[in-house]
Each structure stands twice: as C-alpha cells, then as structure tokens.
Design a protein around this motif. Sequence first.
Motif, short mmCIF file in Angstrom:
data_model
loop_
_atom_site.label_atom_id
_atom_site.label_comp_id
_atom_site.label_asym_id
_atom_site.label_seq_id
_atom_site.Cartn_x
_atom_site.Cartn_y
_atom_site.Cartn_z
N ASP A 72 0.73 -32.42 6.73
CA ASP A 72 1.79 -32.49 5.74
C ASP A 72 2.49 -33.87 5.68
OD1 ASP A 72 3.04 -32.32 8.19
OD2 ASP A 72 4.42 -30.72 7.61
N ALA A 73 2.00 -34.84 6.47
CA ALA A 73 2.59 -36.18 6.48
C ALA A 73 2.05 -37.02 5.32
CB ALA A 73 2.30 -36.88 7.79
N GLU A 74 2.86 -37.96 4.85
CA GLU A 74 2.44 -38.88 3.80
C GLU A 74 1.48 -39.92 4.38
OE1 GLU A 74 3.11 -38.92 0.48
OE2 GLU A 74 3.99 -36.95 0.87
N PRO A 75 0.43 -40.31 3.65
CA PRO A 75 -0.47 -41.37 4.13
C PRO A 75 0.30 -42.67 4.38
CG PRO A 75 -1.43 -40.24 2.24
CD PRO A 75 -0.01 -39.74 2.38
N THR A 76 -0.18 -43.46 5.34
CA THR A 76 0.48 -44.71 5.70
C THR A 76 -0.55 -45.72 6.17
OG1 THR A 76 2.13 -45.72 7.13
CG2 THR A 76 0.92 -43.88 8.05
N ASP A 77 -0.23 -47.01 6.03
CA ASP A 77 -1.10 -48.04 6.62
C ASP A 77 -0.41 -48.68 7.82
OD1 ASP A 77 -0.22 -48.19 3.97
OD2 ASP A 77 -0.77 -50.23 3.70
#
Length: 133
Positions: A72-77
């Motif tokens: 449920d986490a937002e994608p990140t770089d």
Amino acid sequence: MKAPSGSPILGTVDIVAARCNILWNDEGTDFDFEGGTEVWWDEQRTQKLGGQDVFIDEDGEEWLRCELIPDDAEPTDEIKPWHADPELRRIEIVNTVKALFERITGKRLKEAFDHPDINSAIHLLGIAAEAYQ
C-alpha cells in the motif's frame, strides 16, 4: 511487498546447479553445446547479498529484502536502506570502493579486504558515515 518502483515482486533470484552436455571439436580445443541439461533441483538455493534474500520484480529488476516496500506504499526512487542499517552501509561502502577501483584501474578487485590500503579506506569511510548519522 513490492519493489520501490511499484512493480510487483514475482519471486526470488535462485541459483540452480546443472550440467549442460557438450561435444568437443576434433582438436579438443573448443566445444559446442550438445543439447540437454541435467538440473540438480536439490541444490537450488536463493541468492543472498549481505545475508539478505534477493528478489526480482516483473520488470526484471533485482531488490534486497530491505529495499521492498509494503503493497500500500507509494512508489519511490529514494530507497537507501544502508542509511538505517550499519551492516548494509558497510556492504554499500565495499561495493562502491570496488566499483571505483575498477573504474580507475580498469581491473576488477576480487576481494577488497586483500589489500591493506583498500581495507583501511573502507574502515575510514565506515567511521565517517557513523559520524554523520
């Protein structure tokens, strides 16, 4: 769990022992693959890096367990697990020093700890990293 990019994790990266049959040329100096491979499935094991299992996502990218994010986490770089884990920080320092050595010399450093100066550099970078936490 999913990759930081948001891509679903399909499984682990595994190492499987096998024998691929070959045929030697008449001189015995070269070979071709004959076809057919005997796979020893009992020897299969999950690849590990720094003691962590390596996972693969649907895009073919590999990730350590500590890099995965909840579904449920937002994608990140901005995945840098070594910021929080001293053992992972040491692995990152060693990998960076090895890559730098290869870029500068054109030679691959087999084991960073075999050379006292490189071992000292790794140690000092680790101390400096701790000081800035």
